[in-house]
Design a protein around this motif. Structure first.
Motif, PDB file in Angstrom:
ATOM      1  N   LEU A 108       0.872  -1.192  -0.056  1.00 40.32           N
ATOM      2  CA  LEU A 108      -0.034   0.171   0.003  1.00 40.32           C
ATOM      3  C   LEU A 108       0.913   1.216   0.149  1.00 40.32           C
ATOM      4  O   LEU A 108       2.080   1.378   0.545  1.00 40.32           O
ATOM      5  CB  LEU A 108      -0.946   0.046   1.247  1.00 40.32           C
ATOM      6  CG  LEU A 108      -1.654   1.278   1.283  1.00 40.32           C
ATOM      7  CD1 LEU A 108      -2.782   1.482   0.371  1.00 40.32           C
ATOM      8  CD2 LEU A 108      -2.444   1.266   2.753  1.00 40.32           C
ATOM      9  N   SER A 113       0.924  -1.235  -9.929  1.00 39.96           N
ATOM     10  CA  SER A 113      -0.397  -1.218  -9.542  1.00 39.96           C
ATOM     11  C   SER A 113      -0.894  -1.383  -8.048  1.00 39.96           C
ATOM     12  O   SER A 113      -1.842  -1.572  -7.670  1.00 39.96           O
ATOM     13  CB  SER A 113      -1.394  -2.521 -10.219  1.00 39.96           C
ATOM     14  OG  SER A 113      -0.493  -3.552  -9.675  1.00 39.96           O
ATOM     15  N   PRO A 166      -1.983  -0.423  -4.536  1.00 38.34           N
ATOM     16  CA  PRO A 166      -3.060   0.050  -4.011  1.00 38.34           C
ATOM     17  C   PRO A 166      -2.489   1.520  -3.163  1.00 38.34           C
ATOM     18  O   PRO A 166      -1.691   1.468  -2.906  1.00 38.34           O
ATOM     19  CB  PRO A 166      -3.793  -0.566  -3.033  1.00 38.34           C
ATOM     20  CG  PRO A 166      -3.425  -2.080  -3.092  1.00 38.34           C
ATOM     21  CD  PRO A 166      -1.924  -1.944  -3.703  1.00 38.34           C
ATOM     22  N   ASP A 186      -7.120   4.440  -5.088  1.00 41.21           N
ATOM     23  CA  ASP A 186      -8.105   3.272  -4.657  1.00 41.21           C
ATOM     24  C   ASP A 186      -8.872   3.868  -3.620  1.00 41.21           C
ATOM     25  O   ASP A 186     -10.010   3.270  -3.594  1.00 41.21           O
ATOM     26  CB  ASP A 186      -7.283   2.000  -4.235  1.00 41.21           C
ATOM     27  CG  ASP A 186      -6.412   1.411  -5.281  1.00 41.21           C
ATOM     28  OD1 ASP A 186      -6.813   0.621  -5.890  1.00 41.21           O
ATOM     29  OD2 ASP A 186      -5.403   2.090  -5.333  1.00 41.21           O
ATOM     30  N   LEU A 237      -7.747  -2.308   2.018  1.00 42.32           N
ATOM     31  CA  LEU A 237      -6.763  -2.003   0.889  1.00 42.32           C
ATOM     32  C   LEU A 237      -5.620  -3.087   0.916  1.00 42.32           C
ATOM     33  O   LEU A 237      -5.232  -3.490  -0.240  1.00 42.32           O
ATOM     34  CB  LEU A 237      -6.234  -0.653   0.767  1.00 42.32           C
ATOM     35  CG  LEU A 237      -7.157   0.515   0.507  1.00 42.32           C
ATOM     36  CD1 LEU A 237      -6.599   1.804   0.772  1.00 42.32           C
ATOM     37  CD2 LEU A 237      -7.716   0.309  -1.098  1.00 42.32           C
ATOM     38  N   ARG A 291      -7.028  -6.472  -0.280  1.00 39.20           N
ATOM     39  CA  ARG A 291      -7.352  -6.653  -1.378  1.00 39.20           C
ATOM     40  C   ARG A 291      -6.387  -7.649  -2.352  1.00 39.20           C
ATOM     41  O   ARG A 291      -7.063  -7.995  -3.214  1.00 39.20           O
ATOM     42  CB  ARG A 291      -7.502  -5.489  -2.288  1.00 39.20           C
ATOM     43  CG  ARG A 291      -8.421  -5.364  -3.346  1.00 39.20           C
ATOM     44  CD  ARG A 291      -8.569  -3.988  -3.785  1.00 39.20           C
ATOM     45  NE  ARG A 291      -9.198  -3.150  -3.032  1.00 39.20           N
ATOM     46  CZ  ARG A 291      -9.589  -1.745  -3.427  1.00 39.20           C
ATOM     47  NH1 ARG A 291      -9.008  -1.311  -4.429  1.00 39.20           N
ATOM     48  NH2 ARG A 291     -10.301  -1.058  -2.800  1.00 39.20           N
ATOM     49  N   ARG A 292      -5.324  -7.596  -1.806  1.00 45.38           N
ATOM     50  CA  ARG A 292      -4.402  -8.334  -2.758  1.00 45.38           C
ATOM     51  C   ARG A 292      -4.129  -9.592  -2.218  1.00 45.38           C
ATOM     52  O   ARG A 292      -3.329 -10.478  -2.866  1.00 45.38           O
ATOM     53  CB  ARG A 292      -2.895  -7.642  -2.548  1.00 45.38           C
ATOM     54  CG  ARG A 292      -2.928  -6.488  -3.477  1.00 45.38           C
ATOM     55  CD  ARG A 292      -1.392  -5.982  -3.575  1.00 45.38           C
ATOM     56  NE  ARG A 292      -1.239  -5.531  -4.851  1.00 45.38           N
ATOM     57  CZ  ARG A 292       0.053  -5.145  -5.401  1.00 45.38           C
ATOM     58  NH1 ARG A 292       1.047  -5.587  -4.682  1.00 45.38           N
ATOM     59  NH2 ARG A 292      -0.010  -4.679  -6.688  1.00 45.38           N
TER      60      ARG A 292
END
Ligand code: CA
Length: 225
Positions: free
Chosen positions: A47, A72, A74, A96, A115, A118-119
């Motif tokens: 992040l 990419s 977040p 994001d 966040l 999310r991965r």
């Protein structure tokens, strides 16, 4: 979980780092837009917490450049601005999520948690670079079947290098990561800990050494014979 904080208000950056470290995140701080791009491209962070108003390059530009270059990670934008226009600009440029300052700690942690999950909840336990493995839980440094225990500061300094293996890491960054933003430690303290780490690298017989770049900082070198 590794988080990059990009915030030029140093007291806020420090407070954020402390809050996140208490939750078990590993945190790097930078204070301007250009450093943000160097760091974000140099390592896979889970992040990036990104301020909008920054020296050198603003947060919107930072995120546009990162997304254009395929990063990419977040991004949680953090800003004092509260207008809807800025919110839309932030989200359009690839952020994001968005939070306005001053923020509530519980809300921040909830958003950071959302966040970073999310991965797919990949927990990073080790950093591997060349022949070295640094265990992020135990602070053991291993090379070719041998291990040594690092002290807390040795760990923070070496972790910073291993996360940015192709960069010259500014001495100031090492001071902040190892000693904290308000510490009275100086370049000499960094030098001493770098020398401790060098001894351990030598003991392990690693191909990695740490080179001093005068007036800037230090970088890792790979010595292939
Ligand atoms: Ca700012």
């Amino acid at each position: 979980m590794q988080i990059l904080i990009v915030e030029d208000e140093r007291s806020l950056a420090k407070a954020l780092k402390k809050i996140l470290e208490q939750q078990g995140y590993f945190v790097d701080c930078v204070h301007d837009g250009l450093s943000a791009i160097d760091y974000a491209k140099g390592l896979e962070y889970n992040l990036i917490i990104l301020d909008v108003m920054l020296p050198k390059l603003d947060g919107f530009e930072v995120i546009r450049i990162l997304r254009k270059d395929g990063v990419s990670t977040p991004v949680l934008m953090l800003t004092a601005r509260t207008t809807t226009g800025d919110k839309v600009t932030g989200l359009n440029s690839g952020a994001d999520d968005y939070m306005t300052k001053p923020f509530d700690t519980a809300e921040l942690l909830a958003r950071v948690g959302a966040l970073t999950r999310r991965r797919g909840d990949v927990v990073v336990n080790n950093i591997d670079y060349e022949d070295l493995t640094l265990d992020l839980q135990s602070a053991m440094l291993s090379c070719a079947g041998q291990s040594v225990q690092l002290s807390h500061k040795e760990f923070e300094v070496l972790r910073t290098f291993l996360m940015n293996p192709n960069m010259t890491v500014p001495t100031e960054t090492l001071l902040i990561n190892g000693w904290g933003m308000d510490s009275e430690a100086t370049d000499n303290n960094v030098e001493v800990y770098v020398s401790f780490i060098r001894k351990k690298l030598k003991y392990l017989g690693s191909v990695i050494s740490i080179k001093k770049i005068p007036k800037i900082g230090y970088r890792l070198e790979v010595n292939r014979s």
